[in-house]
Motif scaffolding. Sequence first.
Motif, PDB file in Angstrom:
ATOM      1  N   LEU A 110       0.833  -1.206   0.000  1.00 54.68           N
ATOM      2  CA  LEU A 110       0.000   0.000   0.000  1.00 54.68           C
ATOM      3  C   LEU A 110       0.864   1.252   0.000  1.00 54.68           C
ATOM      4  O   LEU A 110       0.614   2.208  -0.757  1.00 54.68           O
ATOM      5  CB  LEU A 110      -0.918  -0.012   1.227  1.00 54.68           C
ATOM      6  N   ALA A 111       1.897   1.253   0.838  1.00 53.80           N
ATOM      7  CA  ALA A 111       2.790   2.415   0.896  1.00 53.80           C
ATOM      8  C   ALA A 111       3.506   2.633  -0.439  1.00 53.80           C
ATOM      9  O   ALA A 111       3.608   3.770  -0.928  1.00 53.80           O
ATOM     10  CB  ALA A 111       3.806   2.233   2.023  1.00 53.80           C
ATOM     11  N   MET A 112       3.984   1.540  -1.052  1.00 58.51           N
ATOM     12  CA  MET A 112       4.670   1.669  -2.335  1.00 58.51           C
ATOM     13  C   MET A 112       3.713   2.120  -3.430  1.00 58.51           C
ATOM     14  O   MET A 112       4.065   2.957  -4.272  1.00 58.51           O
ATOM     15  CB  MET A 112       5.301   0.325  -2.714  1.00 58.51           C
ATOM     16  N   GLY A 113       2.500   1.595  -3.420  1.00 59.05           N
ATOM     17  CA  GLY A 113       1.515   1.991  -4.420  1.00 59.05           C
ATOM     18  C   GLY A 113       1.210   3.483  -4.344  1.00 59.05           C
ATOM     19  O   GLY A 113       1.137   4.171  -5.374  1.00 59.05           O
ATOM     20  N   ILE A 114       1.028   3.982  -3.122  1.00 61.86           N
ATOM     21  CA  ILE A 114       0.746   5.411  -2.955  1.00 61.86           C
ATOM     22  C   ILE A 114       1.940   6.247  -3.396  1.00 61.86           C
ATOM     23  O   ILE A 114       1.790   7.281  -4.065  1.00 61.86           O
ATOM     24  CB  ILE A 114       0.376   5.708  -1.484  1.00 61.86           C
ATOM     25  N   ALA A 115       3.154   5.813  -3.032  1.00 63.41           N
ATOM     26  CA  ALA A 115       4.355   6.563  -3.403  1.00 63.41           C
ATOM     27  C   ALA A 115       4.516   6.634  -4.921  1.00 63.41           C
ATOM     28  O   ALA A 115       4.795   7.706  -5.477  1.00 63.41           O
ATOM     29  CB  ALA A 115       5.587   5.908  -2.769  1.00 63.41           C
ATOM     30  N   VAL A 116       4.335   5.501  -5.600  1.00 59.53           N
ATOM     31  CA  VAL A 116       4.473   5.485  -7.058  1.00 59.53           C
ATOM     32  C   VAL A 116       3.377   6.308  -7.714  1.00 59.53           C
ATOM     33  O   VAL A 116       3.616   7.017  -8.696  1.00 59.53           O
ATOM     34  CB  VAL A 116       4.450   4.028  -7.577  1.00 59.53           C
ATOM     35  N   TRP A 117       2.172   6.226  -7.178  1.00 57.22           N
ATOM     36  CA  TRP A 117       1.069   7.047  -7.694  1.00 57.22           C
ATOM     37  C   TRP A 117       1.420   8.534  -7.637  1.00 57.22           C
ATOM     38  O   TRP A 117       1.235   9.271  -8.615  1.00 57.22           O
ATOM     39  CB  TRP A 117      -0.186   6.747  -6.881  1.00 57.22           C
ATOM     40  N   LEU A 118       1.962   8.981  -6.502  1.00 55.30           N
ATOM     41  CA  LEU A 118       2.318  10.403  -6.351  1.00 55.30           C
ATOM     42  C   LEU A 118       3.468  10.789  -7.284  1.00 55.30           C
ATOM     43  O   LEU A 118       3.477  11.879  -7.854  1.00 55.30           O
ATOM     44  CB  LEU A 118       2.704  10.685  -4.898  1.00 55.30           C
ATOM     45  N   VAL A 119       4.434   9.883  -7.449  1.00 53.56           N
ATOM     46  CA  VAL A 119       5.570  10.163  -8.337  1.00 53.56           C
ATOM     47  C   VAL A 119       5.121  10.253  -9.785  1.00 53.56           C
ATOM     48  O   VAL A 119       5.615  11.082 -10.565  1.00 53.56           O
ATOM     49  CB  VAL A 119       6.660   9.079  -8.168  1.00 53.56           C
ATOM     50  N   MET A 120       4.169   9.397 -10.175  1.00 52.08           N
ATOM     51  CA  MET A 120       3.739   9.347 -11.566  1.00 52.08           C
ATOM     52  C   MET A 120       2.869  10.532 -11.974  1.00 52.08           C
ATOM     53  O   MET A 120       2.756  10.827 -13.170  1.00 52.08           O
ATOM     54  CB  MET A 120       2.969   8.047 -11.828  1.00 52.08           C
ATOM     55  N   ILE A 121       2.249  11.202 -11.030  1.00 53.41           N
ATOM     56  CA  ILE A 121       1.360  12.322 -11.387  1.00 53.41           C
ATOM     57  C   ILE A 121       2.102  13.403 -12.175  1.00 53.41           C
ATOM     58  O   ILE A 121       1.673  13.776 -13.280  1.00 53.41           O
ATOM     59  CB  ILE A 121       0.690  12.906 -10.115  1.00 53.41           C
ATOM     60  N   PRO A 122       3.232  13.947 -11.687  1.00 58.78           N
ATOM     61  CA  PRO A 122       3.939  14.956 -12.489  1.00 58.78           C
ATOM     62  C   PRO A 122       4.565  14.383 -13.752  1.00 58.78           C
ATOM     63  O   PRO A 122       4.670  15.076 -14.771  1.00 58.78           O
ATOM     64  CB  PRO A 122       5.001  15.496 -11.529  1.00 58.78           C
ATOM     65  N   ILE A 123       4.978  13.112 -13.707  1.00 62.73           N
ATOM     66  CA  ILE A 123       5.588  12.498 -14.899  1.00 62.73           C
ATOM     67  C   ILE A 123       4.569  12.400 -16.032  1.00 62.73           C
ATOM     68  O   ILE A 123       4.843  12.777 -17.182  1.00 62.73           O
ATOM     69  CB  ILE A 123       6.153  11.107 -14.546  1.00 62.73           C
ATOM     70  N   ILE A 124       3.382  11.896 -15.729  1.00 61.86           N
ATOM     71  CA  ILE A 124       2.339  11.777 -16.754  1.00 61.86           C
ATOM     72  C   ILE A 124       1.875  13.148 -17.212  1.00 61.86           C
ATOM     73  O   ILE A 124       1.615  13.368 -18.410  1.00 61.86           O
ATOM     74  CB  ILE A 124       1.148  10.950 -16.215  1.00 61.86           C
ATOM     75  N   ARG A 125       1.798  14.100 -16.289  1.00 63.82           N
ATOM     76  CA  ARG A 125       1.379  15.452 -16.674  1.00 63.82           C
ATOM     77  C   ARG A 125       2.392  16.072 -17.643  1.00 63.82           C
ATOM     78  O   ARG A 125       2.015  16.703 -18.634  1.00 63.82           O
ATOM     79  CB  ARG A 125       1.233  16.322 -15.423  1.00 63.82           C
ATOM     80  N   ARG A 126       3.677  15.880 -17.366  1.00 64.18           N
ATOM     81  CA  ARG A 126       4.715  16.406 -18.249  1.00 64.18           C
ATOM     82  C   ARG A 126       4.707  15.681 -19.596  1.00 64.18           C
ATOM     83  O   ARG A 126       4.858  16.282 -20.650  1.00 64.18           O
ATOM     84  CB  ARG A 126       6.082  16.278 -17.576  1.00 64.18           C
ATOM     85  N   GLN A 127       4.507  14.368 -19.544  1.00 65.38           N
ATOM     86  CA  GLN A 127       4.505  13.568 -20.768  1.00 65.38           C
ATOM     87  C   GLN A 127       3.309  13.883 -21.661  1.00 65.38           C
ATOM     88  O   GLN A 127       3.376  13.736 -22.887  1.00 65.38           O
ATOM     89  CB  GLN A 127       4.498  12.076 -20.402  1.00 65.38           C
ATOM     90  N   SER A 128       2.217  14.328 -21.066  1.00 61.15           N
ATOM     91  CA  SER A 128       0.997  14.570 -21.825  1.00 61.15           C
ATOM     92  C   SER A 128       0.900  15.981 -22.402  1.00 61.15           C
ATOM     93  O   SER A 128      -0.053  16.287 -23.125  1.00 61.15           O
ATOM     94  CB  SER A 128      -0.221  14.314 -20.934  1.00 61.15           C
ATOM     95  N   GLN A 129       1.849  16.812 -22.074  1.00 60.91           N
ATOM     96  CA  GLN A 129       1.801  18.190 -22.583  1.00 60.91           C
ATOM     97  C   GLN A 129       1.922  18.206 -24.105  1.00 60.91           C
ATOM     98  O   GLN A 129       2.810  17.570 -24.678  1.00 60.91           O
ATOM     99  CB  GLN A 129       2.924  19.020 -21.964  1.00 60.91           C
ATOM    100  N   GLY A 130       1.022  18.924 -24.738  1.00 63.62           N
ATOM    101  CA  GLY A 130       1.057  19.061 -26.193  1.00 63.62           C
ATOM    102  C   GLY A 130       0.399  17.926 -26.956  1.00 63.62           C
ATOM    103  O   GLY A 130       0.341  17.966 -28.191  1.00 63.62           O
ATOM    104  N   LEU A 131      -0.109  16.910 -26.258  1.00 58.24           N
ATOM    105  CA  LEU A 131      -0.768  15.806 -26.952  1.00 58.24           C
ATOM    106  C   LEU A 131      -2.171  16.207 -27.388  1.00 58.24           C
ATOM    107  O   LEU A 131      -2.873  16.940 -26.687  1.00 58.24           O
ATOM    108  CB  LEU A 131      -0.856  14.577 -26.036  1.00 58.24           C
ATOM    109  N   GLU A 132      -2.569  15.724 -28.555  1.00 56.10           N
ATOM    110  CA  GLU A 132      -3.910  15.996 -29.056  1.00 56.10           C
ATOM    111  C   GLU A 132      -4.936  15.164 -28.301  1.00 56.10           C
ATOM    112  O   GLU A 132      -4.635  14.083 -27.810  1.00 56.10           O
ATOM    113  CB  GLU A 132      -3.995  15.677 -30.553  1.00 56.10           C
ATOM    114  N   ASN A 133      -6.164  15.690 -28.240  1.00 53.71           N
ATOM    115  CA  ASN A 133      -7.234  15.027 -27.506  1.00 53.71           C
ATOM    116  C   ASN A 133      -7.871  13.928 -28.368  1.00 53.71           C
ATOM    117  O   ASN A 133      -8.993  14.034 -28.845  1.00 53.71           O
ATOM    118  CB  ASN A 133      -8.292  16.059 -27.086  1.00 53.71           C
TER     119      ASN A 133
END
Length: 515
Positions: A294-317
């Motif tokens: 549970l602790a690892m899942g929450i940690a990875v979830w929080l880490v992935m939020i900015p990564i996915i947000r950065r990766q999704s910049q400029g992508l078409e809908n």
Amino acid sequence: MVDLATQGDYRMQQICDGEGTMTNKDFEPRHLETLDRDLGRFSSLESATTYVGRPFVGSGIALVFIVMAGLVAMLFFGNSNNSMIVVIAAGLGAYMALNIGANDVANNMGPAVGANALTLGGAIAIAAIFESAGALLAGGDVVKTIAKGIIAPDSMQTSEVFIWAMMSALLSSALWVNLATWVGAPVSTTHSVVGGVMGAGIAAAGFGAVAWGTMGTIAASWVISPVLGGLVAAGFLWLIKSRIVYQDDKIEAARKWVPVLVGIMAGAFASYLALKGLKKIIKIDITMALTIGLAMGIAVWLVMIPIIRRQSQGLENRNKSLKVLFGIPLVVSAALLSFAHGANDVANAVGPLAAIVQASESGSFTQAISIPIWVMIIGAFGISFGLFLFGPKLIRMVGSQITKLNPMRAYCVALSAAITVIVASWLGLPVSSTHIAVGGVFGVGFFREWDAERRLRKARQSVPDRVQLTREERRRRKLVRRSHFMTIIAAWVITVPAAAGLSAVIFLTIQGFAG
């Protein structure tokens, strides 16, 4: 700055697909230079693939590995009275491990390769590393189930009879999987080895030698595991479609849900590693393992939020953009699935071998099995070599010939298979990873058919005068190839009796020569 190599690849793909025509611009020096460089890469890759793919080269390398496994056994048992038996058993274990890599590992890497998230070479490299790690760190429990749980050792008259039974099981299962790989059928290596052990046990001591309660549990898991794998994969695909694909703002929805999906995957594997890998260092109960997950899942979830947000910049809908966001999670899930597969399916190669080693060393075949590290190494490296030498054929079949996969669908298959294999290995139950992974592929395909039919019914309700599809047209639109479905199910059904019958014949032959 535009990547010329990428631009050149895309332009050539457009032309090859009939979406464009050659213009003078395509013959500018920079384009020709890019094209020459890319053609050179393809030429080198083709040459390497052709060379390794030659039957005699692959078979020769496999033979060298089998001989080396025998030499390793000789180093440990050179002065023993039963050294030759252990050497032969080590060779058979290595042969079985090669076949597991050629057949079973395709089910883990096929979805990622079919979705174009991994190249074939990348898939082989990742699988080799993580399969070996899983076998060495977490492969003990299921090995004990294979070696002791199917045949009651005390039903055997002597240790010699027990050794012949285990050797027959190894050889028969390896021969059957080898045949299946040659014809392109993704059969279960777990089915094969369990059937082999059962057949040899019946030939050696009658039907009473088989622990039918254990066999019943294992047989039930063969039915439950593909169904569960399919349902879990379909459930994740439904989540992705309903929460991301069918949303008006797909990119914003993906920013919210992709980190959650990656966190689920990380939490599941963290719990598994805590239970399996760390127990050799520190004792961890299920509650602590789930807390760590549970602790690892929450940690990875929080880490992935900015990564996915950065990766999704400029992508078409649009849906095509979502494939980019699922690329990295799919690769990671495939790697972790390989780890789980190594932990679970190394038993098929080294379970009987571990039993032979112990019976030859101590003369006892009723005590608990201890697994020497060199036995685990043979299994781990054999799986990796088998994948590299003979795996591409079935990787392509599982990845692209059952149903069409993209990164989102393949991620659902990998995550479903990983969770199911993890639970099975944790329980010490030798379920078939083939059934789970292929069941996940079928689950995704059948869910897509159901979803397409559901959306078509809605469209008919909104447009009553819509033309009805003919039966032939409806059959043509099926998203799962029924011929592959029936062939695979038939192969699954015949594997256990075929391996058992072959094992019984081999045992009786060995016993005849030994007697």
